[in-house]
Design a protein around this motif. Structure first.
Motif, PDB file in Angstrom:
ATOM      1  N   GLN A  36       0.830  -1.199   0.000  1.00 62.89           N
ATOM      2  CA  GLN A  36       0.000   0.000   0.000  1.00 62.89           C
ATOM      3  C   GLN A  36       0.871   1.258   0.000  1.00 62.89           C
ATOM      4  O   GLN A  36       0.634   2.176  -0.787  1.00 62.89           O
ATOM      5  CB  GLN A  36      -0.923  -0.004   1.213  1.00 62.89           C
ATOM      6  N   ASP A  58      -5.246   7.373  -4.354  1.00 58.83           N
ATOM      7  CA  ASP A  58      -5.548   6.619  -3.145  1.00 58.83           C
ATOM      8  C   ASP A  58      -5.340   5.135  -3.416  1.00 58.83           C
ATOM      9  O   ASP A  58      -5.540   4.664  -4.542  1.00 58.83           O
ATOM     10  CB  ASP A  58      -6.989   6.873  -2.687  1.00 58.83           C
ATOM     11  N   GLU A  66      -5.628   1.171  -1.161  1.00 60.67           N
ATOM     12  CA  GLU A  66      -5.839   0.391   0.059  1.00 60.67           C
ATOM     13  C   GLU A  66      -5.612  -1.073  -0.270  1.00 60.67           C
ATOM     14  O   GLU A  66      -6.193  -1.598  -1.225  1.00 60.67           O
ATOM     15  CB  GLU A  66      -7.254   0.578   0.598  1.00 60.67           C
ATOM     16  N   ASN A  71      -6.071  -4.587   1.550  1.00 57.76           N
ATOM     17  CA  ASN A  71      -6.697  -5.191   2.719  1.00 57.76           C
ATOM     18  C   ASN A  71      -6.307  -6.665   2.794  1.00 57.76           C
ATOM     19  O   ASN A  71      -6.734  -7.473   1.976  1.00 57.76           O
ATOM     20  CB  ASN A  71      -8.216  -5.040   2.634  1.00 57.76           C
ATOM     21  N   THR A 111      -7.803  -1.784  -3.480  1.00 48.30           N
ATOM     22  CA  THR A 111      -8.583  -0.727  -4.109  1.00 48.30           C
ATOM     23  C   THR A 111      -7.620   0.362  -4.565  1.00 48.30           C
ATOM     24  O   THR A 111      -6.810   0.850  -3.768  1.00 48.30           O
ATOM     25  CB  THR A 111      -9.605  -0.131  -3.117  1.00 48.30           C
TER      26      THR A 111
END
Length: 72
Positions: A20, A31, A33, A35, A42
């Motif tokens: 990330q 941006d 992300e 997870n 994302t």
């Protein structure tokens, strides 16, 4: 543009955090992300160069976690 990708064989939360951080440094990414628990990534990036950015994202992720596959 914002897209969600499924990840396979992401082994640890620390690797997810490193991925990330590295993705956020790529030009055009606004941006990101990664997870670990959901095995999802994302990415929000510039529409015009999204495919070019994703090639860099894949290359970056493989340097950090060689076994991890991004399902596109």
């Amino acid at each position: 543009m914002k897209k969600v990708f499924q990840l396979e064989d992401l082994d640890c939360a620390n690797c997810a955090a490193k991925m990330q951080d590295a993705i956020l440094k790529i030009d055009g990414v606004t941006d990101a992300e990664v997870n670990f628990l959901l095995q999802k990534m994302t990415i929000t990036a510039d529409d015009a160069s999204f495919n070019k950015i994703m090639k860099q994202v894949v290359k970056t992720c493989h340097k950090i976690e060689p076994d991890c596959e991004i399902i596109m």
